[in-house]
Motif scaffolding. Structure first.
Motif: not given
Length: 507
Positions: A404-430
């Motif tokens: 079957e054909p397949i398309d690239m997954d949308f998760s590879f369209e934009l770098f997106a990561h959520v984590t926590k440093f020094f007890n702060y929420k940290v969101v990194l985009l693009g």
């Protein structure tokens, strides 16, 4: 005299799908395969008696996701998916031309399609030194906790996620933090964000600690002793954010928090106590800024190991933590197999997660993407990408099997990561750190001391990336603005005006 064709050879187990690695990428991959082919046997080969399973998965936005990670005994996975069989053994050799792997128990397994998800191993600053510890998996984290309990001073080398978490979490032990950059956290944010976070190193921590929203380790039906013996000497599954939750990271001194940062330096030499005392370095053991006319003989004690930094300073300590990144764990698979490797040593994969060899895929830390990425995405060896790659690799294996054909997954369209440093929420985009943009960009900043730090990366009036520290509630709006590539020139600085609800602009 006996006749016939001789004794029957034992049948080699066969599987349509075989996955190597019990971390997030490997487990996500086999779970997806087991769901797609519920009547087929799916084999998972892992050196560890425990696997890392994604639980409480939540899609925060189109590309941002949060999940907990639970450490489970292997048979828990088999019980959840009756067609998954877990083989607890390390891989000794891959025979790609024969479509076969050989385990360290000298058992062979034949596959039709193979996915390598063996992760990475610590890039230690010094190999085979009993006083240099790399923290990579749950076993090494447990070893670190045990050694820290007796320590009065340690040296941490590195500026990535694990180093950031350690310097914030450790109590009762003096920490010398050596980084090669001008500012802390260079992998994740710029100098401005670093300055925002620095006060947290000396501030009192909240009591009780704020609730963790992501990765939590629960040792399910598994004993530490079992892990230590069965997994001894092996590369285990990677640690992710909050690996330290539930661990008491406390040293032997009666102090809460004491961190000294040495910038723009690396380790030049290490000396065991006897080597150091016999060297000509004794008089340098206390930097002028700190020595107060002391020398090594009048210090509180002699240290088991000494570190000489490239800036000329020398520190004694109980042990050294090497938190200087990882190397893809490709070694068990290279002998006799002509894999194409990326510049970082990972197995090159195309946009369908194929390696350069037939019927072999790779996902997670072991692989290096070689396709032309979206302008807003970059590979980083993070748990979010391990889950996404494991899921997508299984999807590609299924499509290939069914034609079957397949398309690239949308998760590879934009770098997106959520984590926590020094007890702060940290969101990194693009392109959150303006990666690859050179000087052709501008930054917009908003900072409220102790509460939030917001930075956006703009180019020609369009938002290409963002760093959000604190509870900003801007991640979904900014994600949409980056994905839509709308011309935002007319909004100017109103984009970051805290008195304006920018969501109203884009309803």
């Amino acid at each position: 005299m006996a006749t016939g064709s001789g004794p029957l050879l034992p049948e080699v187990p066969r599987s349509g799908f075989l996955v190597v690695g019990g971390g997030i990428a490997g487990v996500t991959c086999v779970e997806r395969l087991a769901t797609e082919f519920p009547t087929d046997d799916i084999l998972l080969v892992t050196a560890s008696p425990v696997i890392k399973a994604v639980v409480n998965y939540r899609q925060v936005s189109r590309t941002l996701e949060e999940f907990d990670v639970e450490e489970q005994a292997n048979h828990v996975l088999e019980k959840r998916y009756p067609n998954i069989k877990v083989i607890q053994s390390a891989v000794k050799r891959l025979k790609s031309e024969e479509h076969k792997i050989v385990t360290e128990a000298d058992k062979e397994y034949v596959y039709e399609k193979l996915c390598l998800c063996a992760g990475a191993k610590p890039k230690l600053i010094i190999q085979e030194n009993p006083f240099v510890l790399g923290i990579r998996d749950t076993d090494s984290a447990a070893d670190f906790q045990k050694r820290l309990a007796k320590a009065k001073r340690i040296v941490i080398v590195g500026n990535g996620g694990i180093a950031l978490e350690l310097v914030y979490e450790i109590e009762g032990c003096e920490v010398i933090w050596a980084i090669k950059d001008k500012a802390i956290g260079n992998t994740f944010f710029d100098a401005g964000a670093a300055e925002f976070l620095i006060p947290k190193l000396s501030a009192e921590k909240p009591e009780p600690p704020l609730a963790c929203k992501r990765t939590k380790y629960t040792t399910a039906e598994s004993k530490m002793e079992e892990r230590a013996t069965a997994g001894s000497g092996r590369t285990g599954s990677a640690l992710g954010p909050d690996w330290h939750e539930g661990m008491q990271l406390k040293g032997a001194k009666e102090l809460s928090h004491k961190v000294h940062i040495e910038h723009l330096c690396e380790i030049k030499n290490t000396y065991l106590q006897e080597e150091f005392l016999q060297s000509q370095k004794v008089s340098l053991a206390f930097p002028k800024a700190q020595q107060d006319k002391r020398n090594v003989e009048t210090d509180e004690e002699l240290w088991p190991v000494y570190v000489e930094l490239t800036n000329g300073k020398i520190y004694g300590c109980d042990f050294i933590v090497s938190a200087t990144g990882v190397l893809p764990n490709v070694q068990p698979f290279l002998d006799g197999n002509n894999f194409a490797l990326g510049e970082d040593g990972g197995l090159k994969v195309d946009k369908y997660m194929h390696t350069s060899l037939p019927d072999i895929y790779a996902a997670g830390d072991i692989c290096t993407t070689s396709w032309e990425p979206s302008p807003l995405w970059q590979q980083m060896r993070l748990w979010t990408q391990a889950r996404q790659m494991g899921w997508y690799a299984a999807k590609c294996m299924v499509a290939d099997t069914l034609g079957e054909p397949i398309d690239m997954d949308f998760s590879f369209e934009l770098f997106a990561h959520v984590t926590k440093f020094f007890n702060y929420k940290v969101v990194l985009l693009g392109k959150y750190n303006a990666q690859g943009l050179g000087s052709d960009h501008e930054l917009m900043l908003r900072c409220t001391k102790g509460q939030e730090y917001v930075k956006v990366v703009m180019q020609n009036g369009r938002m290409l990336g963002a760093v959000l520290i604190g509870e900003t509630d801007l991640e979904e709006t900014f994600e949409n603005l980056i994905l839509n590539q709308m011309d935002l020139s007319r909004y100017g600085e109103d984009l970051l005006d805290p008195n304006i609800d920018i969501e109203d602009y884009f309803d």
